[in-house]
Structures are given as structure tokens and as C-alpha cells.
Enzyme design. Structure first.
Site, PDB file in Angstrom:
ATOM      1  N   SER A  93       8.093   4.353  15.039  1.00  0.00           N
ATOM      2  CA  SER A  93       7.117   3.961  14.004  1.00  0.00           C
ATOM      3  C   SER A  93       7.098   2.458  13.792  1.00  0.00           C
ATOM      4  O   SER A  93       6.360   1.973  12.938  1.00  0.00           O
ATOM      5  CB  SER A  93       7.456   4.649  12.684  1.00  0.00           C
ATOM      6  OG  SER A  93       8.688   4.199  12.169  1.00  0.00           O
ATOM      7  N   THR A 220       7.168   3.646   9.266  1.00  0.00           N
ATOM      8  CA  THR A 220       7.230   2.235   8.908  1.00  0.00           C
ATOM      9  C   THR A 220       8.667   1.984   8.494  1.00  0.00           C
ATOM     10  O   THR A 220       9.379   2.924   8.157  1.00  0.00           O
ATOM     11  CB  THR A 220       6.320   1.995   7.665  1.00  0.00           C
ATOM     12  OG1 THR A 220       4.978   2.325   8.000  1.00  0.00           O
ATOM     13  CG2 THR A 220       6.388   0.560   7.152  1.00  0.00           C
ATOM     14  N   THR A 238       5.628  -2.210  10.946  1.00  0.00           N
ATOM     15  CA  THR A 238       5.188  -0.880  11.379  1.00  0.00           C
ATOM     16  C   THR A 238       4.284  -0.936  12.609  1.00  0.00           C
ATOM     17  O   THR A 238       3.653  -1.968  12.869  1.00  0.00           O
ATOM     18  CB  THR A 238       4.384  -0.205  10.239  1.00  0.00           C
ATOM     19  OG1 THR A 238       4.096   1.144  10.587  1.00  0.00           O
ATOM     20  CG2 THR A 238       3.076  -0.916   9.969  1.00  0.00           C
ATOM     21  N   VAL A 249      -6.081  -1.472  10.108  1.00  0.00           N
ATOM     22  CA  VAL A 249      -4.940  -2.142   9.492  1.00  0.00           C
ATOM     23  C   VAL A 249      -4.506  -1.305   8.296  1.00  0.00           C
ATOM     24  O   VAL A 249      -5.340  -0.903   7.480  1.00  0.00           O
ATOM     25  CB  VAL A 249      -5.307  -3.574   9.041  1.00  0.00           C
ATOM     26  CG1 VAL A 249      -4.169  -4.208   8.254  1.00  0.00           C
ATOM     27  CG2 VAL A 249      -5.668  -4.431  10.255  1.00  0.00           C
ATOM     28  N   GLY A 250      -3.226  -1.033   8.203  1.00  0.00           N
ATOM     29  CA  GLY A 250      -2.713  -0.239   7.085  1.00  0.00           C
ATOM     30  C   GLY A 250      -2.294  -1.117   5.926  1.00  0.00           C
ATOM     31  O   GLY A 250      -2.748  -2.260   5.761  1.00  0.00           O
ATOM     32  N   ASP A 251      -1.401  -0.567   5.114  1.00  0.00           N
ATOM     33  CA  ASP A 251      -0.950  -1.295   3.925  1.00  0.00           C
ATOM     34  C   ASP A 251       0.144  -2.308   4.218  1.00  0.00           C
ATOM     35  O   ASP A 251       0.310  -3.283   3.477  1.00  0.00           O
ATOM     36  CB  ASP A 251      -0.458  -0.298   2.860  1.00  0.00           C
ATOM     37  CG  ASP A 251       0.627   0.638   3.384  1.00  0.00           C
ATOM     38  OD1 ASP A 251       0.704   0.861   4.612  1.00  0.00           O
ATOM     39  OD2 ASP A 251       1.400   1.154   2.565  1.00  0.00           O
ATOM     40  N   GLY A 272       4.359   5.586   4.461  1.00  0.00           N
ATOM     41  CA  GLY A 272       3.448   6.702   4.208  1.00  0.00           C
ATOM     42  C   GLY A 272       2.001   6.297   4.403  1.00  0.00           C
ATOM     43  O   GLY A 272       1.710   5.263   5.018  1.00  0.00           O
ATOM     44  N   GLY A 274      -1.072   4.627   4.392  1.00  0.00           N
ATOM     45  CA  GLY A 274      -1.422   3.284   3.959  1.00  0.00           C
ATOM     46  C   GLY A 274      -2.728   3.199   3.204  1.00  0.00           C
ATOM     47  O   GLY A 274      -2.885   2.362   2.306  1.00  0.00           O
TER      48      GLY A 274
HETATM   49  N1  GLY Z   1       2.187   2.760   5.834  1.00  0.00           N
HETATM   50  C1  GLY Z   1       1.943   2.525   7.175  1.00  0.00           C
HETATM   51  C2  GLY Z   1       0.522   2.644   7.529  1.00  0.00           C
HETATM   52  O1  GLY Z   1      -0.218   3.406   6.911  1.00  0.00           O
HETATM   53  O2  GLY Z   1       0.122   1.968   8.438  1.00  0.00           O
END
Ligand code: GLY
Length: 366
Positions: A93, A220, A238, A249-251, A272, A274
Site C-alpha cells: 500500500s 497507506t 501511500t 489523488v487521495g487524501d 482508509g 480518501g
Molecule cells: N487514504 C489513501 C487513499 O485514499 O488514497
């Protein structure tokens, strides 16, 4: 070091109100104890922070603890720790060997924040560099900016002396991607009706069949640390959501979403789904609630409640109307009080204090 609170102390701290509990007087003897966890220095991370060792003997949280108690800068200590996960192909991850996007390309996101210096840096959709957290630090240290993305982030990394590789897949991450491709409609752009079945369920099927660790689907690592002087820093890094649409793009690299550090208050970061976290800027919300006097546990639970309340799309809800996905937060204040909270279910997170590393159980909202 953790401390059990009696019900009376629990009520006095406001923790009961924070988690929405109203305990009647006559259940005093049987009310569950709440654990207040507090230690300084302390390192808190997602569970994978005490699983992988790459080629060495120490895990992420052990490394961070050793570095910061040996006098290394607080953020440099955190990065030395998360680097272990980025380099270890076993952690599918994060970094090298992270599960790739829908086109089979590993695209990495990372952010870091330095509490005392009030500095931050991030990268998103970065390809070809095993340690995106270090590129994020280079953005922080060498530019006037906070976030670089895509091919330009890679060009920046090359200019900063990072090694650029053609492909960050491990044999294992490539095999998993091939298996996913085999299962889905090759059009890969399903209509509204099929979106959930084809995209999400194909991935979840693979989790259920044991082909992907559930922790790695949105996996992550977030790691936050407080040293003995009360200096705080954090990093989230991550490969993002497995099989994501290229460019997603995530969080993790977004300040306030996947990570927020305020040197005067504390830190929060997430793992989790994002998207839920981007919508709510939950790490910022958690740190702001700590600034207003909430404990890390109460602030974390309040963040989870915000996510639950803002999740209304049917495709994201279970039969009871609650979010069907998971999000977790790792929260610490500068006094060294810490908590791990999860939207759903059970599980544990990693901690390292002067007593050594351990796994601590999450407090769950649902
Ligand atoms: N929290 C990781 C993602 O959603 O990319």
C-alpha cells in the site's frame, strides 16, 4: 504508558460526552473503563508501522522512536521510519510494490509537516521514486510551494538527485493487477449502474478471496511523533486506492485531509477511503478540535461522526444506512496523549513509547 480511568474520572474528562454516551448512575459498577493513553516521547502510526522491517531489524515506529530520542530532528525521524514501509515490497500500500492504478502504473502520494518550523510539503501522482515522503520533504525544504504533482513532481525529484525508475511494481503487485484486469469489463469505464459492481466489487472479491490484504486496498501509512520537548511532526505516504483511475489523488498528500500537524497542538493523519476524508478535511478538523480542548480520542471520534453524517450517497451506505467503507485516524497532542479511532469494526494501530512498541486497539464509532 496508558492509564485506566474509572467511570467517575471518565465522566470528569468529558470523554463520555465526546463519544455520545450517557451512563445512568446505577451502571457505575459495570461501565466499561476508558483507557487514556499518554506518553512522551511517543510515536503513533497505522498498524503497518510495526509490521515491516525492509532489510533491517527495526520497524517504522521503533526507528522513529530511536531516531528522535537520539537527537535527530523530529520530522527527519518520522521519515526514516516511513521509509522502511516505502522500500519494503511486502507493504503493498506504500512506495515500491504498492498496488498500481487501473493502467498498472504505481502512482504515489505523500505529505509531511514539521510542527516547530510550521513547514509542509507534498507530492501527488508521483511515478518512479520509491520514497515519495522524501520528495515531499524536498518540496518543503527547497521550494516556496506545498504541493507538486505528476510528471513535474518527477522532474523536480530528478533535479533534486532522486533515482527515477521506470516501474515501481513488484512481481506481486503486477500479478494482483493482472488478476484484477482479468476480472473486469475491459471497457473500464462502466456506466452508473455497473460502476459499483465492476470497479469496487471486483476489488472486494479479491480481498475476500485473500488475494489482497484488506488493509492494502486503500492502504497507506500515517506516522506521527512527539519528542520529549513536545515537538510534533507527521507524514502520510501511500500508493493510494488500488486500481484507481490514473491521475486520482487521495487524501494523503492534501494538507488537512490525510495529515495535519500544528506544532502548538498536535497531529492527526488517516488511512482508509480518501474521498470521504477529502470531503471533510478531517485531519484539520481533529486538530482544530484538540486546539479547542478536546482530547485526541474525543477529537478523533468527532471527526468520524462528521464523515458518517456527510455520507449520504446510497452506493456508499450499508443496510443500516451507515458508511460501508472505513476510515481511521491516528491522533496525538503535544503532551503525548494519543488515540487511534476507526469508523467501523475493530483492529489496532502501532505505538512506540519508552516501554517499547505495541499494538493498541482502536476505538470504533460503528
Ligand atoms: N487514504 C489513501 C487513499 O485514499 O488514497
Amino acid at each position: 504508558m496508558s492509564q485506566r480511568l474509572s467511570r467517575r474520572d471518565f465522566m470528569k474528562t468529558g470523554a463520555a460526552a465526546g463519544v455520545g454516551l450517557a451512563l445512568p448512575r446505577d451502571v457505575e459498577a459495570t461501565a466499561p473503563a476508558v483507557i487514556v493513553r499518554r506518553s512522551r516521547p511517543v510515536v503513533v502510526s497505522s498498524r503497518n508501522g510495526h509490521v515491516y522491517r525492509h532489510d533491517g531489524t527495526l520497524t517504522c515506529v521503533e526507528t522513529v522512536f530511536q531516531e528522535m530520542t537520539g537527537g535527530t530532528d523530529i520530522l527527519d525521524s518520522v521519515l526514516e521510519g516511513v521509509k522502511i514501509n516505502e522500500l519494503d515490497p511486502g507493504d503493498a500500500s506504500v512506495g515500491y510494490g504498492g498496488l498500481p492504478n487501473g493502467d498498472g502504473v504505481v502512482q504515489l502520494d505523500a505529505s509531511c509537516m514539521h510542527g516547530p518550523r510550521k513547514q509542509a510539503g507534498s507530492v501527488a501522482c508521483l511515478e518512479g521514486v520509491r520514497t515519495p515522503s522524501f520528495v515531499a520533504r524536498a518540496v518543503m525544504a527547497n521550494t516556496d510551494h506545498h504541493l507538486l504533482v505528476g510528471p513535474d513532481a518527477q522532474r523536480f525529484a530528478r533535479n533534486m538527485g532522486f533515482t527515477i525508475e521506470d516501474d515501481l511494481n513488484s512481481d506481486d503487485s503486477r500479478d494482483r493487477w493482472l488478476e484484477w484486469r482479468r476480472r473486469i469489463d475491459p471497457s473500464r469505464w462502466p456506466g452508473e449502474e455497473d460502476r459499483e459492481r465492476i470497479g469496487f466489487l471486483s476489488g472486494m472479491e479479491m480481498v475476500e478471496e485473500g488475494l489482497i490484504d484488506a488493509e492494502h486496498y486503500w492502504g497507506t501509512i500515517n506516522c506521527n511523533a512527539v519528542n520529549s520537548q513536545g515537538e510534533v511532526a507527521g507524514c502520510t505516504t501511500t500508493s493510494g486506492l488500488a486500481w484507481k483511475i490514473p491521475g486520482r489523488v487521495g487524501d494523503s498528500p492534501i494538507l488537512g485531509a490525510g495529515l495535519y500537524v500544528d506544532g502548538e497542538v498536535g497531529a492527526a493523519g488517516s488511512t482508509g477511503r480518501g474521498e470521504a476524508n477529502l470531503f471533510n478535511l478531517t485531519s484539520f478538523l481533529i486538530v482544530e478540535n484538540m486546539r479547542r480542548g478536546m482530547s485526541p480520542l474525543d477529537a478523533g471520534m468527532e471527526g468520524l461522526r462528521r464523515i458518517r453524517d456527510n455520507t449520504v450517497e446510497r452506493r456508499l451506505l450499508d443496510e443500516e444506512g451507515n458508511p460501508s467503507f472505513n476510515v481511521r485516524f491516528y491522533v496525538v497532542n503535544r503532551e503525548g496523549e494519543y488515540a487511534g479511532v476507526t469508523l467501523r469494526g475493530e483492529g489496532e494501530y502501532a505505538v512506540c513509547t519508552e516501554n517499547g512498541p505495541e499494538f493498541a486497539p482502536f476505538e470504533a464509532l460503528l
